[in-house]
Every structure is written in C-alpha cells, then in structure tokens.
Write a protein that holds these residues in place. Structure first.
Motif, PDB file in Angstrom:
ATOM      1  N   THR A 135       0.824  -1.215   0.000  1.00  0.00           N
ATOM      2  CA  THR A 135       0.000   0.000   0.000  1.00  0.00           C
ATOM      3  C   THR A 135       0.859   1.266   0.000  1.00  0.00           C
ATOM      4  OG1 THR A 135      -0.106   0.021   2.414  1.00  0.00           O
ATOM      5  CG2 THR A 135      -1.870  -1.145   1.256  1.00  0.00           C
ATOM      6  N   HIS A 136       2.186   1.117   0.072  1.00  0.00           N
ATOM      7  CA  HIS A 136       3.053   2.294   0.022  1.00  0.00           C
ATOM      8  C   HIS A 136       3.029   2.876  -1.383  1.00  0.00           C
ATOM      9  CE1 HIS A 136       6.189   4.973   1.379  1.00  0.00           C
ATOM     10  NE2 HIS A 136       6.935   4.662   0.331  1.00  0.00           N
ATOM     11  N   MET A 137       2.958   4.215  -1.478  1.00  0.00           N
ATOM     12  CA  MET A 137       2.768   4.853  -2.779  1.00  0.00           C
ATOM     13  C   MET A 137       4.080   5.312  -3.417  1.00  0.00           C
ATOM     14  SD  MET A 137      -0.424   4.399  -3.205  1.00  0.00           S
ATOM     15  CE  MET A 137      -0.752   5.404  -4.663  1.00  0.00           C
ATOM     16  N   GLY A 138       5.218   5.082  -2.763  1.00  0.00           N
ATOM     17  CA  GLY A 138       6.482   5.374  -3.435  1.00  0.00           C
ATOM     18  C   GLY A 138       6.610   4.478  -4.663  1.00  0.00           C
ATOM     19  N   GLU A 139       7.395   4.913  -5.662  1.00  0.00           N
ATOM     20  CA  GLU A 139       7.541   4.154  -6.897  1.00  0.00           C
ATOM     21  C   GLU A 139       8.152   2.774  -6.634  1.00  0.00           C
ATOM     22  OE1 GLU A 139       8.694   7.212  -6.404  1.00  0.00           O
ATOM     23  OE2 GLU A 139       7.784   8.507  -7.922  1.00  0.00           O
ATOM     24  N   ARG A 143      10.575  -0.383  -7.919  1.00  0.00           N
ATOM     25  CA  ARG A 143      11.844  -0.329  -8.629  1.00  0.00           C
ATOM     26  C   ARG A 143      11.624  -0.289 -10.137  1.00  0.00           C
ATOM     27  NH1 ARG A 143      16.527  -2.025  -6.423  1.00  0.00           N
ATOM     28  NH2 ARG A 143      15.509  -1.299  -4.531  1.00  0.00           N
ATOM     29  N   ARG A 165      10.720   3.124 -11.241  1.00  0.00           N
ATOM     30  CA  ARG A 165      11.899   4.007 -11.234  1.00  0.00           C
ATOM     31  C   ARG A 165      12.745   3.796 -12.482  1.00  0.00           C
ATOM     32  NH1 ARG A 165      12.642   5.969  -5.881  1.00  0.00           N
ATOM     33  NH2 ARG A 165      11.055   5.041  -4.544  1.00  0.00           N
TER      34      ARG A 165
END
Lengths: 234, 234
Positions: A159-163, A165, A168
C-alpha cells in the motif's frame, strides 16, 4: 578487463560476503593483495576490517586504499554503502582516474552494490539517497550499460505509494536510452575478456526503452550487453 | 511565506489529491489561479490535466507553467514524480529563481513528494533515483531543514537487504548536521507566517544528528524547526 559485480555484499541471514565467498575467492585469487575501497561507509578502518575478516581466511591480503592506495594490488574491491558518498570520494581523492587506468591495465575489479554502480557509465541507476553531491554522476564506465543492484520485484498488496523499482527504471528509460540490468540480491555479473555471464541462483531482469522487461536466466551468457548502444540525456 | 508541503499526492486506494482536498482547497483558495509545475513527470500536458480534473471542481483555475509561466498565478503547485528531473528542469527553464522570488513575494507554494523536496535547502533527502543530473542539488530553500516525503517505517520481517529509510537518513546525518522531518504518507506540513504545523492523521518522525529519532504528534506545532541551525557537507 576482469570484473565481478555483485548485487549485494550480505544476503539475508548470512555473514558478510558468505553467499558468494567461493566466487569471490576464485576471482581475487588466494595469495593476492586486494585493495579495498571503503568510501561508501563513514568508518573506513572498521569497514576495511570487516572485509579483512571475511577474506583473509581465504588467503587474501586486504589493504584499505585510504591508507595504502593501489600500490601492489592485484585486485580492487569497492564495497557497498552510499554510492553518492563513494563517487564523491573517488573524485575527491583522484582514485577515479587511478582506478580507470589500473583496471584497464589488468587489475581485477570487484564491486558490491554501490561498488557495482561505480562500474557503470553513471550513478543514475543507484538506489541510494543523494546525501552528498559528487561533482558529476559519471562513474568508472567499465561496462557500457547500467546495473540496478538489489533489484526487487513489486511486493503484492503493497500500500506504500512510493515508486516500485520497475517504475523508477521506467523513468530512467524515459530520459536515457540505455539498457539496465536488474541484479536481484544473491546474484552477480562476471565479465571476463569481452564476455559477460550471470552468476548466482536467480534470474536477472533486463530493462530497455520501448520494450517490455525481460527475464534473463541464471547463468546466462549476456555478452550482447557489452556492445549495445547507450545514449544518456543531459 | 505560505507553504503547504504534502508527503504524497495520492493515498492508497484514493483519487489524486483526494486525501487532502479540503486542505488544498482552503490553502489555494476557490477563485484562485494555480500555476502547476509538471516537470517531475515526462508528459507535462497529461500531468496538468490530472491536476485540473482534481481541482477545477473546487473553483481553482489550473495552468501549466510549461505553457503559461507564473504570470497571474496566486499559488504554485509543484507535483510529485522524479525530483532529479524536476530540479534539472527548474534550473534549465530559469523557474528556480522565478519561484524563489515569487514565493518570497507572497505567491503561495504547494508541493507534493518531489515538489515538497524542492521546498527544502537541497535535494539530499529525496527517495528518487538520480535518472538525470541537475547542475546542483540546491533546491528552493523555503524551509531551512530537510523533509523526507513518503516516510516509511521499517517493515517487520523484511528480508531485503537494501537500507531502510531510517538507515538512509542516518547516513545523511553522518554527512550533514541538518534536521530531517520524515512525513508519513497522508500527512503534510503547513508553514504560515513563521509558524509550522503538522497536518494529517499520522505522527511525523524527526531525525537529528547524535540524537535518537523522535515522534512528533499529528497536529503538533513544529515552528522550532524554522530556526534550527543547518550545516551541509560539501
């Protein structure tokens, strides 16, 4: 050139370099002198001692470049940590140019994580935080493509919204037309005399502009990567 | 200066900006013209359209700076994406200097993720991959400390050997004596007329050199951060 480029130096639940110790020993060679580059971490003496503890039982003499330089070294090992700090110090100490000359002249080069990033043309596919500013992102350029160490697949249900890998690396490819080899933890790339081979138990993942990512099987010959064109954005 | 610095623009399972829409609307003001900075993503028109879809129903007129500049804008919003690409384009277009003048002159500044990184003195606590090389890491400097957006706590039982966010920030603090505010997803920092307040439902986490990390409760006054000393390594 003779290169051994590890995704990571420590696998989960194992000792430092333990997962690749036979490969590392065979690459460096018992009886050899290894110049260790500790600049990716803050404590250079402690980091050099860690490497010494791992490799001296295998008959390898370990010297820190911060005290002994490259003189008399048969091989060089650039350890992991923060790749911005490592590259800054390669420029600051002049070691970047020395290393390029030495490795092109026959000194064997081993990297892990940040040290593997250094073997690429640029820093642009590191996972690290830019805690300091190197004068440029240009690295050692021993291979003509980029590597992403610690490559990790998307986590199902995250559920984390950071990209991720993969996201990226897609952004990298929007700006640069350069192949990227994602090396999963526990694996490595061996380059010897113009040939490149995957090592370790897992497949690698290859990213190219305008193509779906592609799995490359463990142990595969990936020498084709050594002659692909690369175009970096400014 | 009037600042609204969001950790992230999209919360898991919600629409773009939905989790903070009332706060954003109140900050920008219905009837206002918002200049959107789309440079963190590749497709500037599509990104501007996304912001327009989210904010025009709230009576906010959205214009992309890539077509309309800052002229006539009451507020600026720098959106998330890749912060290296964003900062490179702020330099390349001259917008970095324009924004510094405009915001110091009263134009309201809102950032999300990469746009929040820009409000800090430098890029050094971004989570993004350095896909392009900006001419320098110096950003807009609207606050004197660093923010880490998308702050994430260590995952229990994780077997991946890449650094946790906390380890990355500890490495930042080895090299720089500068406070870092970790903003968890769904939260923000509001700066108004010399006061700073946490917004959103979760606590923030403060990292300082030579001190254990400290939780700052949701809603807390954190104005003390606006006057702490900061010393960046070269």
């Amino acid at each position: 050139m003779e290169l051994l480029l590890l995704s990571n130096s420590t696998n989960h639940g194992r000792a430092y370099l333990e997962h690749a110790l036979d490969t590392v020993t065979a690459f460096v060679g018992p009886g050899s002198v290894l110049a260790f580059v500790p600049y990716a971490l803050a404590d250079h003496d402690a980091y050099t001692a860690t490497v010494r503890t791992a490799l001296e039982p295998r008959g390898i003499t370990v010297r820190g470049v911060h005290t002994s330089g490259l003189t008399g070294a048969d091989a060089v090992f650039a350890g992991g940590g923060n790749s911005f700090r490592l590259l800054r110090d390669l420029y600051r100490t002049g070691l970047r140019d020395e290393l390029r000359d030495a490795v092109r002249g026959g000194v064997r080069y081993m990297g892990a994580s940040a040290g593997t990033n250094m073997a690429c043309p640029t820093l642009r596919t590191t996972n690290d935080m830019p805690i300091v500013q190197p004068p440029a992102f240009d690295a050692l350029g021993f291979v003509p493509f980029q590597i992403n160490p610690h490559y990790i697949d998307p986590r199902p249900g995250d559920t984390h919204m950071g990209e991720t890998r993969e996201q990226r690396l897609a952004e990298f490819l929007e700006c640069n037309d350069v192949p990227v080899l994602g090396l999963r933890e526990g694996t490595w790339l061996r380059v010897s005399d113009g040939a490149a081979t995957l090592g370790g138990p897992l497949d690698a993942r290859l990213f190219r502009r305008a193509a779906p990512p592609r799995e490359l099987p463990a142990g595969a010959d990936v020498s084709f990567l050594l002659s692909e064109p690369a175009a970096f954005d400014s």
